[in-house]
Design an enzyme around this catalytic site. Structure first.
Site, PDB file in Angstrom:
ATOM      1  N   SER A 124      -1.205  -3.679  -4.743  1.00 29.16           N
ATOM      2  CA  SER A 124      -0.470  -4.535  -3.826  1.00 29.16           C
ATOM      3  C   SER A 124       0.550  -5.408  -4.555  1.00 29.16           C
ATOM      4  CB  SER A 124      -1.480  -5.366  -3.024  1.00 29.16           C
ATOM      5  OG  SER A 124      -0.870  -6.008  -1.936  1.00 29.16           O
ATOM      6  N   ASP A 167      11.515  -1.256 -12.977  1.00 30.96           N
ATOM      7  CA  ASP A 167      12.786  -0.708 -12.485  1.00 30.96           C
ATOM      8  C   ASP A 167      13.994  -1.417 -13.088  1.00 30.96           C
ATOM      9  OD1 ASP A 167      11.397   1.088 -10.992  1.00 30.96           O
ATOM     10  OD2 ASP A 167      12.130   0.415  -9.041  1.00 30.96           O
ATOM     11  N   LYS A 181      -1.003   1.097  -3.537  1.00 27.21           N
ATOM     12  CA  LYS A 181      -0.999   0.471  -2.204  1.00 27.21           C
ATOM     13  C   LYS A 181       0.418  -0.033  -1.917  1.00 27.21           C
ATOM     14  CE  LYS A 181      -3.145  -3.137   0.608  1.00 27.21           C
ATOM     15  NZ  LYS A 181      -1.912  -3.884   0.916  1.00 27.21           N
TER      16      LYS A 181
END
Length: 546
Positions: free
Chosen positions: A308, A319, A333
């Site tokens: 999460s 990223d 998740k």
């Protein structure tokens, strides 16, 4: 009159004929009823038709089902069935107690005495008191055995029963009786419960070569402040780089995940995108503030229990090439939930959006709703490639894939083998470890935290295992000494020297931390750290192809 065996008549012929006729009549009658009452079955096209179908089925079950059912139970079953058919493990009804625990987890606030315990040989053994808590002020120590709470023996209590007794309304008192290794008399204590806050930061520490370590165990409403304070404290102690440990972090508040990521990213960099059906569920979250520590290289540790909000942070930093991710693939998740209070019955936790990392990937892992194995993703092998800000390749689905994969598979296999030999007596093995560790504390036989686990010490554990009824081939135990010895060393360090000594022992055996330290040592910039990770990645691929 009994049938004559020689009369030529089959004594069962007439009853069988009657039975067949009755079955035919019953079939015709029930078949006609089913045709009459099932004639309306088929596609339901409108909301009104669906409501009418539900009402009819409800009435028939209520009136005719073989067992009587309360209407309230039937409505509850209907709701649970609807939630089940969503095939979403994250959408569910929360009973009041579960809603309360969730609220406590996300807020970090509770009232109690502040002590962490574990069950050993049926008794409450103190792992550690919470810093600044009533338990710490009362002098409670690791290894203390809490034998009574308000006059009631704690023998046989579960961990949950202990937690319930320790917590309560602020200002209320709690009478404890405590046994301490090395003391002949029982210690009576009276503690007063007060409001406490469970810190999201489990630990900070300085590791070798100027690496600051921060262990974050959840995202509650104060996590951003705690992380900021902790990183500043590490910097003041000389930290030149940061290791952020998100392993076993189940997530928590989305807002806090965003704020923590914001600490390490620059203005204008996207953190995450949410996509849902409603206007409020569609949001793009972008960093709005300057980085507080732009020159600090970062490594993030993850495993299959990182989920999460922890995955949002790891995905955003990966990223944007702001951190090297080390460890195992995360839980996967990739959705966000909203809690809707439902009064006295609890609340509804409902998935309202899916989220995507800055590169556009969804990291959701598809798992069968009846399959407890979260590592099984049917889409494995079909994952799409995305690129980070610098052009590094990352993948969607199956969680966040680390830049450098590190898991001690040999150790894990050894643990599984030993646990298999213990069968259902793993708890008794842990009891034996704690009993011996506490005996060593009583005798004051361990003088330094740098002690070595010797063969005679392993023999003592074996004796305690046998005394507790554990049946195992001694050869299997001896072959598992590389598993038993570390576990024993952790318990001895914890109970004799405290949690900090236990942490140092665990760090020495933690392959993910050791790999991260190797990468970070001498890497003065994030780019040099990324370059080292890329080299290690190539080495791993070459080895896997051999």
């Amino acid at each position: 009159m009994t049938p004559d065996a020689n009369s030529g008549m089959n004594p069962g012929a007439r009853p069988r004929t009657i039975t067949v006729a009755l079955v035919l009549v019953i079939s015709l009658v029930t078949g006609g009823w089913l045709l009459e009452h099932g004639a309306r079955s088929g596609p339901v096209r409108t909301k009104a038709e669906a409501a009418r179908l539900f009402d009819e089925v409800f009435v028939h079950i209520y009136r005719h089902y073989v067992d009587s059912l309360a209407a309230s139970s039937m409505y509850r079953m209907a709701v649970e069935g609807m939630l089940y058919e969503l095939e979403d493990p994250y959408t569910s009804l929360l009973a009041p107690d579960k809603l309360g625990r969730l609220t406590e987890t996300t807020s970090g606030n509770y009232a109690g005495i502040g002590v962490q315990v574990d069950v050993r040989d049926g008794w409450m053994i103190v792992i550690s008191p919470t810093p600044g808590s009533p338990a710490e002020h009362a002098g409670i120590q690791p290894g203390d055995r809490i034998i009574e709470v308000d006059g009631r023996s704690t023998h046989g209590w579960t961990h949950e029963e202990a937690q319930r007794s320790f917590r309560g309304r602020p200002g209320t008192s709690l009478a404890l009786r405590v046994e301490r290794p090395g003391m002949a008399t029982v210690i009576p204590l009276t503690l007063v419960r007060r409001p406490l806050h469970h810190s999201s930061v489990r630990r900070i520490a300085m590791l070798p070569n100027g690496v600051g370590y921060l262990d974050l165990d959840a995202f509650s409403d104060s996590t951003e402040r705690e992380v900021t304070r902790s990183v500043n404290a590490l910097r003041a102690r000389g930290a030149r780089s940061l290791m952020l440990d998100l392993r076993a972090n189940p997530g928590g508040l989305l807002e806090q995940g965003l704020r923590v990521a914001d600490l390490f990213l620059g203005p204008g960099q996207r953190i995450v995108s949410l996509r849902g059906r409603t206007e409020g569920a569609n949001r793009d979250y972008t960093d709005s503030t300057k980085q507080l520590w732009p020159s600090v290289p970062i490594t993030v540790l993850v495993d299959d229990k990182s989920a999460s909000a922890a995955e949002i942070v790891a995905g955003a930093l990966q990223d944007h090439d702001r951190a090297v991710i080390v460890g195992e693939s995360t839980y996967g998740k990739g959705s966000a939930q909203t809690i809707i209070p439902l009064g006295e019955v609890g609340g509804l936790k409902i998935t309202t959006s899916r989220w995507f990392t800055p590169s556009g990937r969804s990291i959701s892992k598809e798992v069968d709703r009846d399959d407890d194995d979260s590592s099984a993703d049917p889409r494995a092998g079909q994952r799409k490639q995305y690129t980070t800000s610098s052009g590094r390749i990352v993948y969607d689905g199956g969680g966040i894939t680390p830049d450098v994969i590190e898991s001690d598979s040999a150790w894990s296999e050894g643990v599984r083998t030993f646990q298999g030999a213990l069968d259902r007596k793993v708890g008794l093995f842990r009891d034996a470890l704690a009993d011996y560790a506490l005996a060593l504390k009583t005798k004051r036989e361990i003088a330094s935290p740098q002690f070595t686990v010797t063969q005679p010490m392993l023999d003592e554990v074996w004796k305690r295992m046998v005394a507790r009824g554990i049946v195992m081939d001694r050869g299997i135990y001896d072959e598992s000494s590389n598993v038993v010895a570390p576990f024993l060393s952790y318990d001895i360090a914890r109970y004799v020297f405290g949690p900090e000594a236990e942490f140092r022992r665990r760090v020495a055996n933690d392959r993910a931390i050791k790999t991260a330290l190797e990468l970070m040592t001498g890497a003065s910039t994030q780019k040099s750290l990324l370059d080292r990770a890329l080299s290690r990645q190539r080495e791993q691929r070459a080895l896997s192809n051999e």
